[in-house]
Design a protein around this motif. Structure first.
Motif, PDB file in Angstrom:
ATOM      1  N   CYS A  15       0.841  -1.197   0.000  1.00  0.00           N
ATOM      2  CA  CYS A  15       0.000   0.000   0.000  1.00  0.00           C
ATOM      3  C   CYS A  15       0.878   1.249   0.000  1.00  0.00           C
ATOM      4  O   CYS A  15       1.695   1.439   0.910  1.00  0.00           O
ATOM      5  N   HIS A  17       1.179   5.347   0.110  1.00  0.00           N
ATOM      6  CA  HIS A  17       0.474   6.553   0.545  1.00  0.00           C
ATOM      7  C   HIS A  17       0.596   7.646  -0.511  1.00  0.00           C
ATOM      8  O   HIS A  17       1.296   7.503  -1.526  1.00  0.00           O
ATOM      9  N   GLY A  21       1.876  12.135   2.740  1.00  0.00           N
ATOM     10  CA  GLY A  21       1.411  11.074   3.618  1.00  0.00           C
ATOM     11  C   GLY A  21       2.545  10.342   4.323  1.00  0.00           C
ATOM     12  O   GLY A  21       3.711  10.733   4.289  1.00  0.00           O
ATOM     13  N   ASP A  22       2.183   9.217   4.969  1.00  0.00           N
ATOM     14  CA  ASP A  22       3.152   8.394   5.677  1.00  0.00           C
ATOM     15  C   ASP A  22       2.635   6.961   5.734  1.00  0.00           C
ATOM     16  O   ASP A  22       1.432   6.724   5.589  1.00  0.00           O
ATOM     17  N   PRO A  23       3.525   5.992   5.931  1.00  0.00           N
ATOM     18  CA  PRO A  23       3.106   4.591   5.909  1.00  0.00           C
ATOM     19  C   PRO A  23       2.046   4.235   6.939  1.00  0.00           C
ATOM     20  O   PRO A  23       1.165   3.399   6.672  1.00  0.00           O
ATOM     21  N   GLU A  25      -0.524   5.643   7.914  1.00  0.00           N
ATOM     22  CA  GLU A  25      -1.926   5.961   7.633  1.00  0.00           C
ATOM     23  C   GLU A  25      -2.677   4.756   7.053  1.00  0.00           C
ATOM     24  O   GLU A  25      -3.909   4.745   7.047  1.00  0.00           O
ATOM     25  N   TRP A  26      -1.955   3.742   6.581  1.00  0.00           N
ATOM     26  CA  TRP A  26      -2.592   2.531   6.066  1.00  0.00           C
ATOM     27  C   TRP A  26      -2.916   1.519   7.162  1.00  0.00           C
ATOM     28  O   TRP A  26      -3.560   0.497   6.903  1.00  0.00           O
ATOM     29  N   THR A  41       3.721  -1.411   3.924  1.00  0.00           N
ATOM     30  CA  THR A  41       3.424   0.015   3.717  1.00  0.00           C
ATOM     31  C   THR A  41       4.720   0.830   3.692  1.00  0.00           C
ATOM     32  O   THR A  41       5.088   1.452   4.684  1.00  0.00           O
ATOM     33  N   TYR A  81      -2.708   5.326  -3.280  1.00  0.00           N
ATOM     34  CA  TYR A  81      -3.585   6.482  -3.120  1.00  0.00           C
ATOM     35  C   TYR A  81      -2.925   7.717  -3.712  1.00  0.00           C
ATOM     36  O   TYR A  81      -1.756   8.011  -3.414  1.00  0.00           O
ATOM     37  N   ASN A 234      -9.820  11.264   0.410  1.00  0.00           N
ATOM     38  CA  ASN A 234      -8.960  10.344   1.151  1.00  0.00           C
ATOM     39  C   ASN A 234      -9.783   9.202   1.735  1.00  0.00           C
ATOM     40  O   ASN A 234     -10.066   9.149   2.923  1.00  0.00           O
ATOM     41  N   HIS A 236      -9.215   5.928   2.232  1.00  0.00           N
ATOM     42  CA  HIS A 236      -8.672   4.958   3.177  1.00  0.00           C
ATOM     43  C   HIS A 236      -8.542   5.537   4.579  1.00  0.00           C
ATOM     44  O   HIS A 236      -8.515   4.783   5.555  1.00  0.00           O
ATOM     45  N   ALA A 237      -8.478   6.874   4.683  1.00  0.00           N
ATOM     46  CA  ALA A 237      -8.447   7.491   6.010  1.00  0.00           C
ATOM     47  C   ALA A 237      -9.846   7.634   6.578  1.00  0.00           C
ATOM     48  O   ALA A 237     -10.045   7.483   7.788  1.00  0.00           O
TER      49      ALA A 237
END
Length: 256
Positions: A15, A17, A21-23, A25-26, A41, A81, A234, A236-237
């Motif tokens: 996944c 980002h 973003g940052d890893p 967040e998944w 991630t 994403y 967004n 997935h968030a």
């Protein structure tokens, strides 16, 4: 590379980002996946504490693949994403034999005419200059007030700004210049060429990318398009369980 899976022998889902973003967040998505899917991630180039390698979209894609490829099995699912989705599509086109499934979320397939590219280049260069000067927090606030983020509540906007504040603004400005859609090839043909199962996710409240999803659906036989109600750009968030359900269906062949 962060790893949220239970064993070393379960299928891999990578996944990616988006910009800023940052890893981590998944993580809610990874936790919502069935135990049989191992979720990785990695950070994108320019988001890992180092400046981006190279000054082009292709250079970012090459650097990301060089980091990913040695750590992954012969075939894996790729989820991305926004910027991560654009890079995912480019990697899937370059290495189709490695991709078991591709899921894009709010990702632009590329611009198709010179005037649009020139306009986008001016837009992204202006933002890159802005991000690299002045107050980083004020610039982040302005970034998340762009039309594509219009559905964000004030608490959600403040939370995003706080989360993104740890990034190096110079690295992010350089990444934005390199990753601009203006310098990305039109990847619509790449999506049509890919033999693996493909899906495109958009928030129903994200008018721009919902329209892109509809356009891709008419051009790409077999593409699964999923619009998630009540969320914006967004997904997935805002709706991690819904995004995880799409990943689960595509990766296991259970199309909606």
């Amino acid at each position: 590379m962060a790893d949220a899976g239970p064993t070393a022998h379960t299928p891999d889902v990578v996944c990616l980002h988006g910009f800023l973003g940052d890893p981590d967040e998944w993580r809610p998505v990874a936790e919502a996946l069935a135990p049989g899917l191992r979720c990785r991630t990695p950070p994108l180039p320019g988001h890992d504490g180092a400046p981006p390698p190279g000054q082009t979209f292709d250079a970012l894609a090459d650097a990301l693949w060089a980091r990913l490829a040695p750590e992954l099995p012969p075939r894996f699912a790729l989820v991305g994403y926004s910027l991560g989705g654009r890079l995912a599509l480019a990697l899937a086109d370059r290495h189709p034999q490695r991709i078991s499934a591709l899921i894009l979320e709010g990702a632009h397939p590329g611009l198709q005419d010179a005037s649009a590219r020139a306009q986008r280049r001016r837009h992204d260069d202006a933002w890159a200059r802005r991000l690299s000067t002045g107050s980083w927090l004020e610039n982040l606030d302005a970034w998340y007030r762009q039309p594509v983020f219009a559905d964000l509540s004030e608490p959600r906007r403040r939370a995003l700004i706080q989360r993104r504040a740890g990034h190096d603004p110079q690295h992010l400005a350089a990444t934005l210049r390199a990753a601009s859609v203006a310098g990305q090839p039109d990847l619509r043909p790449a999506l049509r060429r890919l033999a693996a199962p493909c899906a495109y996710i958009a928030g129903a409240r994200d008018q721009k990318f919902s329209a892109i999803a509809d356009d891709l659906a008419t051009q790409t036989p077999g593409l699964t398009v999923v619009k998630i109600d009540g969320v914006g750009h967004n997904c997935h968030a805002e709706a991690p369980e819904a995004v995880a359900a799409v990943i689960q269906r595509i990766c296991t062949g259970e199309h909606p």
